[in-house]
Design a protein around this motif. Sequence first.
Motif, PDB file in Angstrom:
ATOM      1  N   PHE A  86       0.841  -1.197   0.000  1.00 47.27           N
ATOM      2  CA  PHE A  86       0.000   0.000   0.000  1.00 47.27           C
ATOM      3  C   PHE A  86       0.876   1.246   0.000  1.00 47.27           C
ATOM      4  N   HIS A  87       1.886   1.255   0.871  1.00 44.86           N
ATOM      5  CA  HIS A  87       2.750   2.432   0.971  1.00 44.86           C
ATOM      6  C   HIS A  87       3.512   2.655  -0.333  1.00 44.86           C
ATOM      7  N   ARG A  88       4.023   1.588  -0.921  1.00 43.43           N
ATOM      8  CA  ARG A  88       4.745   1.713  -2.189  1.00 43.43           C
ATOM      9  C   ARG A  88       3.857   2.325  -3.255  1.00 43.43           C
ATOM     10  N   ARG A  89       2.625   1.852  -3.341  1.00 44.89           N
ATOM     11  CA  ARG A  89       1.691   2.345  -4.355  1.00 44.89           C
ATOM     12  C   ARG A  89       1.296   3.791  -4.077  1.00 44.89           C
ATOM     13  N   MET A  90       1.185   4.173  -2.805  1.00 50.22           N
ATOM     14  CA  MET A  90       0.842   5.565  -2.479  1.00 50.22           C
ATOM     15  C   MET A  90       1.981   6.511  -2.839  1.00 50.22           C
ATOM     16  N   GLU A 112       4.138  10.578  -6.579  1.00 45.38           N
ATOM     17  CA  GLU A 112       5.162  10.980  -7.545  1.00 45.38           C
ATOM     18  C   GLU A 112       4.563  11.173  -8.935  1.00 45.38           C
ATOM     19  N   GLY A 113       3.483  10.448  -9.217  1.00 46.82           N
ATOM     20  CA  GLY A 113       2.806  10.615 -10.497  1.00 46.82           C
ATOM     21  C   GLY A 113       1.734  11.674 -10.471  1.00 46.82           C
ATOM     22  N   ASP A 114       1.634  12.378  -9.336  1.00 48.88           N
ATOM     23  CA  ASP A 114       0.639  13.439  -9.156  1.00 48.88           C
ATOM     24  C   ASP A 114      -0.777  12.941  -9.421  1.00 48.88           C
ATOM     25  N   ASP A 115      -1.031  11.688  -9.033  1.00 53.77           N
ATOM     26  CA  ASP A 115      -2.355  11.087  -9.203  1.00 53.77           C
ATOM     27  C   ASP A 115      -3.109  11.208  -7.877  1.00 53.77           C
ATOM     28  N   VAL A 116      -3.766  12.344  -7.692  1.00 54.62           N
ATOM     29  CA  VAL A 116      -4.437  12.625  -6.426  1.00 54.62           C
ATOM     30  C   VAL A 116      -5.590  11.653  -6.184  1.00 54.62           C
ATOM     31  N   ASP A 117      -6.331  11.333  -7.249  1.00 52.78           N
ATOM     32  CA  ASP A 117      -7.470  10.429  -7.089  1.00 52.78           C
ATOM     33  C   ASP A 117      -7.028   9.050  -6.605  1.00 52.78           C
ATOM     34  N   LEU A 118      -5.970   8.512  -7.208  1.00 53.11           N
ATOM     35  CA  LEU A 118      -5.474   7.202  -6.794  1.00 53.11           C
ATOM     36  C   LEU A 118      -4.937   7.264  -5.376  1.00 53.11           C
ATOM     37  N   MET A 119      -4.199   8.314  -5.065  1.00 47.63           N
ATOM     38  CA  MET A 119      -3.661   8.475  -3.720  1.00 47.63           C
ATOM     39  C   MET A 119      -4.790   8.549  -2.699  1.00 47.63           C
ATOM     40  N   THR A 120      -5.863   9.235  -3.059  1.00 44.87           N
ATOM     41  CA  THR A 120      -7.018   9.362  -2.171  1.00 44.87           C
ATOM     42  C   THR A 120      -7.628   7.997  -1.865  1.00 44.87           C
ATOM     43  N   GLU A 121      -7.822   7.189  -2.904  1.00 47.69           N
ATOM     44  CA  GLU A 121      -8.408   5.858  -2.712  1.00 47.69           C
ATOM     45  C   GLU A 121      -7.479   4.948  -1.921  1.00 47.69           C
TER      46      GLU A 121
END
Length: 239
Positions: free
Chosen positions: A134-138, A143-152
Amino acid sequence: MECVNVIPATARSGLAVGRSEAVPRVTNVRLGTQIAELVRDDILFGRLPAGAAISQTILCERYGTSRMPVRDALRQLSHEGFVYDDGKGHSIVAAISREDIQDTYVIEGILCGLAARRVADNHDPEQILELRDFHRRMVAAMEGDDVDLMTELNWHFHRRVNQMAGSPKLLAVLRSHTLRLPRAFLRESPTWMKRANREHASIVAAIAKGDSAKADMLMSAHVASVGTHIADHLNSSPS
């Protein structure tokens, strides 16, 4: 009394009246709970000010549902102290003090800290691997500036820690008596992503070491700090 839209066109999420494709998707599973979550976020992030009247009709139209789920949502929000009935059939947004928000998240932090303590005590290699993933993916999402993915991912990370504690009683208390971290928190405050990842890394490290006391302390402080940030945000929002 004028009723206001639950999610105005000026919201950060880009939702706008008349743009049905931008309205958050809700499903038939616990629809009232999902609607309550969206309205609660609007209150916490200052989009619905104290004293605003919430129209059942607007909610029904926005989410394409009947009145029953909407009434369930408003009943839930009333139980939580976010809205009250003015005696004339109107649901009114209640005044929420800074202390109310901070106290709520301090209490939630204590419960989430207890969950993290249990996970550290269990010291299950598969659970540790899952949390590290989970932490790796967050981090990758940030780093990819993917706020939606980070939020989920952030929401699921906290949910999984609570579940991994293996305590039905603790989960029942969390569901019944706390707000849970708003899914929209990082979307509303994207600059918080770096801090969230840093604190998550420390929490996972403590769990991996089996340091239950540290995992408890770090998780409690992490959740409580969200409450302070939301209180600051609400306090600075225009009335």
